[in-house]
Design a protein around this motif. Structure first.
Motif, PDB file in Angstrom:
ATOM      1  N   ASP A 111     -37.031   6.867 -36.706  1.00  0.00           N
ATOM      2  CA  ASP A 111     -38.013   7.764 -37.325  1.00  0.00           C
ATOM      3  C   ASP A 111     -37.511   9.208 -37.253  1.00  0.00           C
ATOM      4  N   PRO A 112     -37.157   9.773 -38.405  1.00  0.00           N
ATOM      5  CA  PRO A 112     -36.596  11.134 -38.365  1.00  0.00           C
ATOM      6  C   PRO A 112     -37.608  12.166 -37.854  1.00  0.00           C
ATOM      7  N   LYS A 113     -38.911  11.824 -37.979  1.00  0.00           N
ATOM      8  CA  LYS A 113     -39.933  12.792 -37.542  1.00  0.00           C
ATOM      9  C   LYS A 113     -40.488  12.441 -36.156  1.00  0.00           C
ATOM     10  N   GLY A 114     -39.830  11.498 -35.484  1.00  0.00           N
ATOM     11  CA  GLY A 114     -40.333  11.026 -34.191  1.00  0.00           C
ATOM     12  C   GLY A 114     -40.388  12.149 -33.151  1.00  0.00           C
ATOM     13  N   ARG A 115     -41.322  12.025 -32.235  1.00  0.00           N
ATOM     14  CA  ARG A 115     -41.412  13.002 -31.147  1.00  0.00           C
ATOM     15  C   ARG A 115     -41.742  12.250 -29.868  1.00  0.00           C
ATOM     16  N   ILE A 116     -41.481  12.875 -28.751  1.00  0.00           N
ATOM     17  CA  ILE A 116     -41.729  12.208 -27.485  1.00  0.00           C
ATOM     18  C   ILE A 116     -43.232  11.958 -27.310  1.00  0.00           C
ATOM     19  N   TYR A 117     -43.579  10.768 -26.800  1.00  0.00           N
ATOM     20  CA  TYR A 117     -44.994  10.452 -26.574  1.00  0.00           C
ATOM     21  C   TYR A 117     -45.478  11.282 -25.396  1.00  0.00           C
ATOM     22  N   ARG A 118     -46.527  12.027 -25.593  1.00  0.00           N
ATOM     23  CA  ARG A 118     -47.020  12.866 -24.503  1.00  0.00           C
ATOM     24  C   ARG A 118     -48.509  13.075 -24.686  1.00  0.00           C
ATOM     25  N   PRO A 119     -49.323  12.067 -24.282  1.00  0.00           N
ATOM     26  CA  PRO A 119     -50.777  12.266 -24.396  1.00  0.00           C
ATOM     27  C   PRO A 119     -51.253  13.369 -23.461  1.00  0.00           C
ATOM     28  N   ARG A 120     -52.453  13.801 -23.661  1.00  0.00           N
ATOM     29  CA  ARG A 120     -53.046  14.786 -22.750  1.00  0.00           C
ATOM     30  C   ARG A 120     -54.131  14.129 -21.931  1.00  0.00           C
ATOM     31  N   GLN A 121     -54.843  14.873 -21.147  1.00  0.00           N
ATOM     32  CA  GLN A 121     -55.875  14.308 -20.274  1.00  0.00           C
ATOM     33  C   GLN A 121     -57.015  15.309 -20.125  1.00  0.00           C
ATOM     34  N   ILE A 122     -58.127  14.819 -19.615  1.00  0.00           N
ATOM     35  CA  ILE A 122     -59.220  15.706 -19.223  1.00  0.00           C
ATOM     36  C   ILE A 122     -59.171  15.762 -17.700  1.00  0.00           C
ATOM     37  N   TYR A 123     -58.791  16.891 -17.173  1.00  0.00           N
ATOM     38  CA  TYR A 123     -58.673  17.011 -15.716  1.00  0.00           C
ATOM     39  C   TYR A 123     -60.068  17.053 -15.086  1.00  0.00           C
ATOM     40  N   GLN A 124     -60.302  16.164 -14.097  1.00  0.00           N
ATOM     41  CA  GLN A 124     -61.609  16.116 -13.420  1.00  0.00           C
ATOM     42  C   GLN A 124     -61.437  16.329 -11.918  1.00  0.00           C
ATOM     43  N   GLY A 125     -60.338  16.978 -11.529  1.00  0.00           N
ATOM     44  CA  GLY A 125     -60.042  17.122 -10.093  1.00  0.00           C
ATOM     45  C   GLY A 125     -60.558  18.430  -9.507  1.00  0.00           C
ATOM     46  N   LYS A 126     -60.061  18.754  -8.288  1.00  0.00           N
ATOM     47  CA  LYS A 126     -60.486  19.974  -7.583  1.00  0.00           C
ATOM     48  C   LYS A 126     -60.102  21.230  -8.362  1.00  0.00           C
ATOM     49  N   LEU A 127     -60.891  22.260  -8.197  1.00  0.00           N
ATOM     50  CA  LEU A 127     -60.529  23.554  -8.777  1.00  0.00           C
ATOM     51  C   LEU A 127     -59.479  24.201  -7.880  1.00  0.00           C
ATOM     52  N   ALA A 128     -58.847  25.276  -8.346  1.00  0.00           N
ATOM     53  CA  ALA A 128     -57.779  25.932  -7.575  1.00  0.00           C
ATOM     54  C   ALA A 128     -58.309  26.341  -6.195  1.00  0.00           C
ATOM     55  N   ARG A 129     -57.522  26.125  -5.153  1.00  0.00           N
ATOM     56  CA  ARG A 129     -57.948  26.515  -3.800  1.00  0.00           C
ATOM     57  C   ARG A 129     -56.721  26.906  -2.987  1.00  0.00           C
ATOM     58  N   GLU A 130     -56.982  27.565  -1.838  1.00  0.00           N
ATOM     59  CA  GLU A 130     -55.893  28.089  -1.009  1.00  0.00           C
ATOM     60  C   GLU A 130     -55.342  26.996  -0.103  1.00  0.00           C
ATOM     61  N   TYR A 131     -54.047  27.004   0.120  1.00  0.00           N
ATOM     62  CA  TYR A 131     -53.399  26.061   1.035  1.00  0.00           C
ATOM     63  C   TYR A 131     -53.963  26.248   2.449  1.00  0.00           C
ATOM     64  N   VAL A 132     -54.266  25.127   3.150  1.00  0.00           N
ATOM     65  CA  VAL A 132     -54.823  25.205   4.508  1.00  0.00           C
ATOM     66  C   VAL A 132     -53.728  24.802   5.495  1.00  0.00           C
ATOM     67  N   PRO A 133     -53.362  25.690   6.435  1.00  0.00           N
ATOM     68  CA  PRO A 133     -52.316  25.322   7.407  1.00  0.00           C
ATOM     69  C   PRO A 133     -52.762  24.132   8.251  1.00  0.00           C
ATOM     70  N   MET A 134     -51.807  23.337   8.725  1.00  0.00           N
ATOM     71  CA  MET A 134     -52.085  22.104   9.481  1.00  0.00           C
ATOM     72  C   MET A 134     -53.039  22.334  10.643  1.00  0.00           C
ATOM     73  N   ALA A 135     -52.815  23.459  11.399  1.00  0.00           N
ATOM     74  CA  ALA A 135     -53.606  23.716  12.609  1.00  0.00           C
ATOM     75  C   ALA A 135     -55.092  23.930  12.288  1.00  0.00           C
ATOM     76  N   LEU A 136     -55.361  24.327  11.057  1.00  0.00           N
ATOM     77  CA  LEU A 136     -56.760  24.621  10.710  1.00  0.00           C
ATOM     78  C   LEU A 136     -57.464  23.437  10.046  1.00  0.00           C
ATOM     79  N   ARG A 137     -56.727  22.312   9.883  1.00  0.00           N
ATOM     80  CA  ARG A 137     -57.355  21.174   9.201  1.00  0.00           C
ATOM     81  C   ARG A 137     -58.145  20.331  10.200  1.00  0.00           C
ATOM     82  N   GLY A 138     -59.353  19.985   9.838  1.00  0.00           N
ATOM     83  CA  GLY A 138     -60.191  19.168  10.724  1.00  0.00           C
ATOM     84  C   GLY A 138     -59.732  17.720  10.720  1.00  0.00           C
ATOM     85  N   GLU A 139     -60.478  16.861  11.455  1.00  0.00           N
ATOM     86  CA  GLU A 139     -60.143  15.432  11.539  1.00  0.00           C
ATOM     87  C   GLU A 139     -60.364  14.738  10.199  1.00  0.00           C
ATOM     88  N   LYS A 140     -61.407  15.197   9.485  1.00  0.00           N
ATOM     89  CA  LYS A 140     -61.757  14.480   8.264  1.00  0.00           C
ATOM     90  C   LYS A 140     -61.020  15.040   7.072  1.00  0.00           C
TER      91      LYS A 140
END
Ligand code: CMC
Length: 434
Positions: free
Chosen positions: A405-434
């Motif tokens: 196919d001379p007009k072929g293009r790479i398959y690259r669907p998109r998505q609806i992101y439903q994950g966490k909003l942007a947040r700051e990295y938490v250092p290991m020492a400050l992470r709780g048990e859960k």
């Protein structure tokens, strides 16, 4: 016939062209949707999305129509055989006598599998998945034949005929090798003089001093099973071929990925799931009635396997053909398989039951294909690999459409992101048990 569609977003209207296929199917061409509206369409599982234009197979799920290159599946099943149908699917026309002979010779010459490929098998435990073995062996083919697998469409199209013949013929040999390996039997080499299906049965079932003697009814049934699987439009594994090929991957690599996609129980693995279900019903002393009741919960784990189809909402034309062939073969071989009686009872009961009628759930090709394969002597563990032999022509033809196919293009669907909003990295020492 509509020629355009209008999408209204708030109070703004956007026109989109409507395109029509040769069989009158219509689609809203949304290729400019994101650029013009800033929106994407959401269609989980692509059930309403045409991912490509194709000339290979036409399928109308509501009417139960399946045609390859214009030829109805029932005519191909009645008059053609697997190798001829493979040629039709790949090259677009039925072969004339010369083309058929040359194609047959190509397959015969390319039946042997490289000696080193045995080492790939030996790296697997004998109880590993045959589909994993097959996918690995096909993925290794570019290493033995780099001249056919340049990952460059221009080069790979020049050697396409040989690569296609190799893929069809070697996959068949590989499946026989996998059977022998997983059953602790020595490999049997292909015989050039044998036709495609007889050669497969020879590699599967010959013994060191006792060659398998072809039984015409068995070869015919095998031919039919392979032919009925030869292509099926944009199913999960064929879409995988196109997806992988769109990155300019070679034929063998794209087919290896498709074989992995085929392995799941909702796709190629369904023929195994059907036999397991029938065996379970038999072992439980049920005639299918109790199972039908449980299947009506619709839960994934208790579904009536071999029933329902993502696109057929009327009947699967392949199922009718394979069901009749199943009866014929078992009668000719004098086999009285109790699983066939259970399957028939399940089918009759389901087709009378409002749950299945209202959801348009009918037997699919896998409902009876396992019983035929069992009668041929193929163990359940190998069923899905048989589907892979059959589907090879469809994979090849779809790869070719992408690559050319001379007009072929790479398959690259998109998505609806439903994950966490942007947040700051938490250092290991400050992470709780859960
Ligand atoms: N048994 C019982 N209920 C079913 C079945 C079944 N086999 N198939 C679908 N349903 C129900 C499902 O629970 C749903 O009910 P409700 O509307 O109450 O929620 C309704 O029918 C529609 O099901 P769906 O999951 O939306 O249908 P789908 O088009 O997404 O799934 C399917 C198609 C083939 C995955 C499914 O029918 C199924 O799981 N069948 C059994 C597996 C099988 O035989 N697969 C082989 C397909 S043919 C080979 C191939 O081409 O790959």
């Amino acid at each position: 016939m509509p020629t355009s569609a209008i999408l209204k977003v708030d109070d703004k209207e956007y026109p989109f062209p409507v395109i029509e296929g040769t069989e009158g199917e219509k689609a809203i061409d949304t290729r400019t949707l994101r650029a013009t509206t800033g929106l994407i369409s959401y269609d989980q599982g692509y059930g309403n999305t045409g991912s490509c234009e194709s000339q290979i197979t036409y399928l109308d799920g509501d009417k139960g129509i399946l045609r390859h290159r214009g030829y109805p599946i029932d005519q191909l099943a009645q008059y053609s055989e697997f190798v001829e149908t493979a040629y039709l699917i790949i090259y677009g026309e039925l072969p004339n006598p010369k083309q058929r002979k040359e194609f047959g010779q190509l397959l015969r010459r390319n039946a042997p599998v490289e000696m080193q490929a045995q080492k790939i098998l030996e790296g697997f435990p004998t109880n590993a998945s045959p589909m994993a073995m097959l996918s690995a062996m096909v993925a290794a083919l570019p290493a033995y034949h780099p001249e056919l697998a340049a990952n460059n469409f221009e080069k790979d199209l020049k050697t396409f005929d040989l690569a296609a013949g190799m893929a069809i013929s070697k996959i068949r040999t590989m499946v026989a090798m996998i059977y022998r390996y997983t059953h602790g039997l020595p490999f049997v080499f292909p015989k050039q003089e044998l036709p495609f299906c007889d050669n497969f049965l020879h590699m599967m079932f010959s013994e060191p001093y006792q060659d398998y003697i072809p039984v015409p009814e068995v070869s015919k049934a095998l031919n039919l099973v392979l032919l009925l699987h030869a292509d099926h439009e944009q199913n999960c594994s064929t879409s995988t071929v196109r997806m992988v090929a769109s990155s300019q991957a070679n034929l063998f690599t794209s087919m290896s990925a498709a074989i992995s996609a085929l392995s799941g129980p909702l796709h190629g693995g369904a023929n195994v799931a059907v036999m397991q279900m029938l065996q379970q019903i038999h072992d439980d002393g049920d005639d299918g009635s109790r199972f039908i009741e449980a299947a009506k919960s619709g839960k994934k784990g208790s579904r009536l396997m071999g029933f329902g189809h993502a696109v057929y909402r009327n009947f699967d034309p392949r199922a009718k053909i394979v069901g009749a062939a199943c009866d014929t073969l078992l009668k000719r071989l004098g086999i009285d398989d109790p699983l066939l009686a259970i399957a028939k009872h399940l089918e009759e009961a389901a087709l009378r039951d409002d749950y299945f009628i209202s959801r348009k759930l009918y037997p699919n090709v896998d409902f009876y294909s396992g019983i035929i394969m069992r009668a041929i002597g193929i163990p359940m563990s190998m069923f899905t690999t048989m589907f892979a032999i059959g589907r090879a022509p469809g994979y090849i033809a779809n790869w070719h459409e992408v690559a050319s196919d001379p007009k072929g293009r790479i398959y690259r669907p998109r998505q609806i992101y439903q994950g966490k909003l942007a947040r700051e990295y938490v250092p290991m020492a400050l992470r709780g048990e859960k």
